[in-house]
Design a protein around this motif. Structure first.
Motif, PDB file in Angstrom:
ATOM      1  N   VAL A  30       0.842  -1.187   0.059  1.00  0.00           N
ATOM      2  CA  VAL A  30       0.010  -0.046  -0.074  1.00  0.00           C
ATOM      3  C   VAL A  30       1.053   1.148   0.156  1.00  0.00           C
ATOM      4  N   SER A  31       1.059   2.065  -0.802  1.00  0.00           N
ATOM      5  CA  SER A  31       1.645   3.103  -1.180  1.00  0.00           C
ATOM      6  C   SER A  31       1.407   4.183  -0.076  1.00  0.00           C
ATOM      7  N   GLU A  32       0.177   4.251   0.276  1.00  0.00           N
ATOM      8  CA  GLU A  32      -0.146   5.162   1.376  1.00  0.00           C
ATOM      9  C   GLU A  32       0.532   5.206   2.787  1.00  0.00           C
ATOM     10  N   LEU A  33       1.132   3.612   2.865  1.00  0.00           N
ATOM     11  CA  LEU A  33       1.910   3.520   4.109  1.00  0.00           C
ATOM     12  C   LEU A  33       3.216   4.301   3.981  1.00  0.00           C
ATOM     13  N   LYS A  34       3.615   4.185   2.935  1.00  0.00           N
ATOM     14  CA  LYS A  34       5.189   4.945   2.687  1.00  0.00           C
ATOM     15  C   LYS A  34       5.502   6.076   3.604  1.00  0.00           C
ATOM     16  N   ASP A  35       6.729   6.073   4.372  1.00  0.00           N
ATOM     17  CA  ASP A  35       7.087   7.202   5.370  1.00  0.00           C
ATOM     18  C   ASP A  35       6.058   7.481   6.285  1.00  0.00           C
ATOM     19  N   ASN A  36       5.153   6.890   6.483  1.00  0.00           N
ATOM     20  CA  ASN A  36       4.028   7.182   7.443  1.00  0.00           C
ATOM     21  C   ASN A  36       4.380   6.111   8.779  1.00  0.00           C
ATOM     22  N   MET A  37       3.844   6.730   9.906  1.00  0.00           N
ATOM     23  CA  MET A  37       3.889   5.846  11.054  1.00  0.00           C
ATOM     24  C   MET A  37       2.866   5.190  10.953  1.00  0.00           C
ATOM     25  N   VAL A  38       2.875   3.712  11.208  1.00  0.00           N
ATOM     26  CA  VAL A  38       2.093   2.559  11.194  1.00  0.00           C
ATOM     27  C   VAL A  38       1.700   1.668  12.387  1.00  0.00           C
ATOM     28  N   ILE A  39       0.453   1.500  12.609  1.00  0.00           N
ATOM     29  CA  ILE A  39       0.021   0.727  13.748  1.00  0.00           C
ATOM     30  C   ILE A  39      -0.350  -0.552  13.239  1.00  0.00           C
ATOM     31  N   LEU A  40       0.178  -1.760  13.432  1.00  0.00           N
ATOM     32  CA  LEU A  40      -0.136  -2.887  13.243  1.00  0.00           C
ATOM     33  C   LEU A  40      -0.946  -3.661  14.223  1.00  0.00           C
ATOM     34  N   LEU A  41      -2.396  -3.603  13.760  1.00  0.00           N
ATOM     35  CA  LEU A  41      -3.350  -4.337  14.922  1.00  0.00           C
ATOM     36  C   LEU A  41      -3.390  -5.977  14.626  1.00  0.00           C
ATOM     37  N   VAL A  42      -2.702  -6.596  15.365  1.00  0.00           N
ATOM     38  CA  VAL A  42      -2.530  -8.121  15.548  1.00  0.00           C
ATOM     39  C   VAL A  42      -3.782  -8.727  16.210  1.00  0.00           C
ATOM     40  N   SER A  43      -4.474  -9.833  15.694  1.00  0.00           N
ATOM     41  CA  SER A  43      -5.430 -10.156  16.357  1.00  0.00           C
ATOM     42  C   SER A  43      -5.940 -11.473  15.672  1.00  0.00           C
ATOM     43  N   LYS A  44      -6.882 -12.233  16.267  1.00  0.00           N
ATOM     44  CA  LYS A  44      -7.493 -13.459  15.603  1.00  0.00           C
ATOM     45  C   LYS A  44      -8.295 -12.932  14.691  1.00  0.00           C
ATOM     46  N   PRO A  45      -8.864 -13.495  13.789  1.00  0.00           N
ATOM     47  CA  PRO A  45      -9.781 -13.223  12.650  1.00  0.00           C
ATOM     48  C   PRO A  45     -11.085 -12.542  13.132  1.00  0.00           C
ATOM     49  N   GLU A  46     -11.541 -13.197  14.288  1.00  0.00           N
ATOM     50  CA  GLU A  46     -12.617 -12.570  14.905  1.00  0.00           C
ATOM     51  C   GLU A  46     -12.435 -11.126  15.644  1.00  0.00           C
ATOM     52  N   LEU A  47     -11.209 -10.652  15.614  1.00  0.00           N
ATOM     53  CA  LEU A  47     -10.776  -9.365  15.919  1.00  0.00           C
ATOM     54  C   LEU A  47     -11.023  -9.270  17.665  1.00  0.00           C
ATOM     55  N   LEU A  48     -12.230  -8.417  17.942  1.00  0.00           N
ATOM     56  CA  LEU A  48     -12.481  -8.174  19.358  1.00  0.00           C
ATOM     57  C   LEU A  48     -13.916  -8.247  19.326  1.00  0.00           C
ATOM     58  N   PRO A  49     -14.479  -8.423  20.812  1.00  0.00           N
ATOM     59  CA  PRO A  49     -15.728  -8.154  21.147  1.00  0.00           C
ATOM     60  C   PRO A  49     -16.297  -6.917  20.536  1.00  0.00           C
ATOM     61  N   LEU A  50     -17.385  -6.955  20.082  1.00  0.00           N
ATOM     62  CA  LEU A  50     -18.148  -6.057  19.114  1.00  0.00           C
ATOM     63  C   LEU A  50     -18.003  -4.690  20.167  1.00  0.00           C
ATOM     64  N   GLU A  51     -18.253  -4.797  21.339  1.00  0.00           N
ATOM     65  CA  GLU A  51     -18.261  -3.466  22.155  1.00  0.00           C
ATOM     66  C   GLU A  51     -16.990  -2.786  22.168  1.00  0.00           C
ATOM     67  N   LYS A  52     -15.870  -3.926  22.336  1.00  0.00           N
ATOM     68  CA  LYS A  52     -14.523  -3.354  22.585  1.00  0.00           C
ATOM     69  C   LYS A  52     -13.925  -2.780  21.141  1.00  0.00           C
ATOM     70  N   LEU A  53     -14.424  -3.376  20.274  1.00  0.00           N
ATOM     71  CA  LEU A  53     -14.065  -3.018  18.761  1.00  0.00           C
ATOM     72  C   LEU A  53     -14.810  -1.720  18.536  1.00  0.00           C
ATOM     73  N   PHE A  54     -15.925  -1.358  18.870  1.00  0.00           N
ATOM     74  CA  PHE A  54     -16.489  -0.037  18.961  1.00  0.00           C
ATOM     75  C   PHE A  54     -15.787   1.174  19.711  1.00  0.00           C
ATOM     76  N   LEU A  55     -15.312   0.598  20.654  1.00  0.00           N
ATOM     77  CA  LEU A  55     -14.535   1.544  21.516  1.00  0.00           C
ATOM     78  C   LEU A  55     -13.294   1.908  20.812  1.00  0.00           C
ATOM     79  N   LEU A  56     -12.484   0.882  20.143  1.00  0.00           N
ATOM     80  CA  LEU A  56     -11.438   1.137  19.471  1.00  0.00           C
ATOM     81  C   LEU A  56     -11.444   1.964  18.403  1.00  0.00           C
ATOM     82  N   VAL A  57     -12.756   1.889  17.663  1.00  0.00           N
ATOM     83  CA  VAL A  57     -12.928   2.632  16.357  1.00  0.00           C
ATOM     84  C   VAL A  57     -13.168   4.178  17.127  1.00  0.00           C
ATOM     85  N   HIS A  58     -14.009   4.192  17.980  1.00  0.00           N
ATOM     86  CA  HIS A  58     -13.957   5.462  18.694  1.00  0.00           C
ATOM     87  C   HIS A  58     -12.932   6.157  19.017  1.00  0.00           C
ATOM     88  N   GLN A  59     -11.880   5.475  19.782  1.00  0.00           N
ATOM     89  CA  GLN A  59     -10.707   6.367  20.235  1.00  0.00           C
ATOM     90  C   GLN A  59      -9.788   6.355  19.002  1.00  0.00           C
TER      91      GLN A  59
END
Length: 570
Positions: A209-238
């Motif tokens: 992804v060219s948009e990532l070049k020279d950017n600070m990147v945060i890798l969110l590593v998780s299982k494919p189900e990611l997070l409980p939906l409520e915690k996922l909503f909080l993460l998106v909010h934050q």
């Protein structure tokens, strides 16, 4: 070595399965024993060789010789090793040259070289192999540039059986020169000090992804189900809806790296990935099912990824600045930028156990109450009978003149019983501020506060915030409830639970008259004798007077002792 590492991320096939075996053996050969090498110096010397060898066939004059190479190259030492650097480079070069005739398979030849550098860190392995190649390459061109004008060069070329005419090899030299140029231009890969950086660099190249070049990147590593939906909503909010994000737009990118719990992805995991990757506002790895097992193992070993999600922060150079910033993000959102460990420590130096820390951005009206300096009571339990008794007592106290806003926050891991309690509160008091989901946000936030403190090595005996948040998180099994009283300013809060809480409320006629002078928290502390000491503390505090603020006794937010007052006019 980069060509070998690049194979980590190729789709699986018969050849890539063989690559997996080789890469696993490479990791098994990695046995660093503490020896250290100034990779920067070696790399600089190697770059000089490559540049001079490929620049021209004309010898370089003395005035162009790099002063660094003359003064420092011979002083490079390997700390913690009895073998001189030159011997190590010579052995690697010999193995490379001896196998150039095609003797032995690639697997064996590769492992011989890696065994020679097994005791070095990853960055030193890369640099040593490149240095061995550069040494051989430089010797070849040095002889060929002097041949046939110098008799010594002629004799050495004859013994080494070098060709008299290299014109037929020009296409190969051109290709090699392009390779060397690319190696030098990408020398920063070799400068990365650990395998974290190598893994991050390889994973980033897989994203494409060219948009990532020279950017600070945060890798969110998780299982494919990611997070409980409520915690996922909080993460998106934050990370996207937090008010501070408007000041950081485009400053960092989040990339989701889903990893299966097993070697083979299930149909459910496939569906979860498709759903979340299309719905969430961040990038995701393409076809994560095809991630090479070596990369997955590296993420698990180097970044300590198990089952719980992590957020690995990479700066614009691909260096890891925080191996897990998830809790930091859930607590402070965009305020945590650039999400490094250093920034996390700085934020905790600015924070103490206050209402804003507990409830930041969970509900806009609650934030408004804090900013207005209103008295607030957070209370929790899933015992319906206790909730009814507590609310009845608080309504009685409010009728006696105490102005306090009530906020029910349930318990950690709220169940259907909490939903029933919410319904009861709505029926009895006609209002509940927080929804069931927002209650979950509150407890996720407290969990993150505790995890962040523990990861930074804090202990409850000496850290007030950790002690208080741990106490709240451990109240889940109690039949009796608890309450926290406080306001946004002054920031002091008090926690009461069980019999102590009800005792305090029953004594309101005795201490209620002190609220105007001491404030609600001060009056409660005085009534129950909770002040730690009557001796003024030594912490520096500057409190700006606001109209309507209680005068007289103020408690230090750090040690909970009384502040000695000095009036300063500006």
């Amino acid at each position: 070595m980069n060509s070998l590492l690049a194979q980590y991320l190729r789709p699986h096939s018969i050849s890539s399965m063989q690559d997996d075996v080789l890469i696993k053996e490479l990791f098994l050969s990695h046995d660093p024993d503490g020896r250290r090498l100034d990779s920067e110096q070696v790399l600089r010397a190697m770059e000089n060789i490559m540049c001079y060898a490929t620049a021209s066939e004309v010898p370089v004059s003395d005035e162009h010789v790099d002063a660094f190479a003359m003064n420092n190259a011979s002083n490079i030492e390997v700390v913690g090793s009895q073998e001189p650097l030159g011997h190590t480079i010579c052995k690697i070069a010999r193995e490379i040259l001896c196998k150039c005739s095609g003797e032995g398979d690639l697997h064996t030849r590769t492992m011989i070289v890696f065994d020679l550098v097994g005791n070095y860190r990853w960055d030193a392995k890369v640099v040593l192999v490149l240095a061995a190649f550069a040494t051989s390459y430089g010797e070849f061109w040095l002889i060929m540039q002097l041949y046939p004008r110098n008799l010594l060069a002629v004799s050495v070329a004859m013994l080494k059986q070098l060709p008299c005419n290299v014109s037929m090899l020009k296409p190969r030299f051109k290709a090699l020169s392009l390779l060397v140029k690319a190696m030098v231009e990408n020398g920063d890969v070799c400068r990365n000090p650990n395998s974290n950086a190598i893994a991050a660099w390889e994973l980033s190249s897989f994203l494409g992804v060219s948009e990532l070049k020279d950017n600070m990147v945060i890798l969110l590593v998780s299982k494919p189900e990611l997070l409980p939906l409520e915690k996922l909503f909080l993460l998106v909010h934050q990370t996207y809806d937090h008010p501070h994000n408007k000041n950081l737009e485009g400053s960092y990118k989040i990339v989701w790296v889903p990893i299966s719990s097993s070697e083979t992805w299930t149909d459910v995991e496939e569906r979860n990935f498709e759903l979340f990757s299309c719905s969430l506002p961040w990038y995701s790895v393409r076809q994560p099912q095809l991630l090479n097992s070596a990369v997955v193992n590296l993420i698990k070993q180097e970044w300590n990824f198990k089952e719980e999600p992590i957020m690995v922060v990479l700066d614009s150079q691909g260096m890891v600045t925080n191996s897990n910033a998830l809790d930091m993000v859930l607590i402070w959102g965009a305020r945590g930028y650039p999400f490094s460990v250093t920034r996390e420590i700085e934020l905790w130096q600015e924070e103490d156990w206050t209402l804003p820390l507990m409830i930041d951005e969970i509900h806009p009206l609650l934030n408004k109450w804090v900013q207005e300096g209103r008295n607030i009571c957070l209370y929790g339990s899933e015992n319906k009978d206790w909730i009814i008794e507590f609310n009845a007592k608080m309504m009685e106290i409010r009728r006696l003149g105490l102005q306090v806003d009530m906020v029910f926050v349930g318990v950690k891991n709220p169940s259907e019983q909490v939903r029933n309690v919410l319904a009861t509160i709505n029926q009895e008091m006609h209002t509940t501020l927080l929804s069931f989901t927002e209650i979950q946000f509150f407890w996720y936030r407290l969990e993150s506060i505790r995890k962040s403190k523990l990861r930074l090595g804090k202990v409850a005996d000496t850290d007030h915030t950790l002690r208080e948040v741990s106490a709240l998180l451990n109240t889940e099994d109690s039949d009796n409830g608890w309450a926290v009283f406080g306001k946004g300013w002054p920031p002091d809060i008090v926690r009461l639970q069980g019999m102590q809480l009800m005792e305090c409320l029953n004594l309101f006629p005795d201490w209620g008259g002190n609220v105007a002078r001491r404030g609600l928290v001060g009056a409660i502390r005085n009534a129950l004798g909770l002040a730690v000491s009557s001796e003024p503390c030594s912490h520096p505090n500057v409190l700006h007077y606001a109209e309507g603020s209680p005068e007289g006794i103020v408690v230090c937010e750090k040690c909970k002792r009384l502040l000695k007052m000095f009036v300063v006019y500006e």
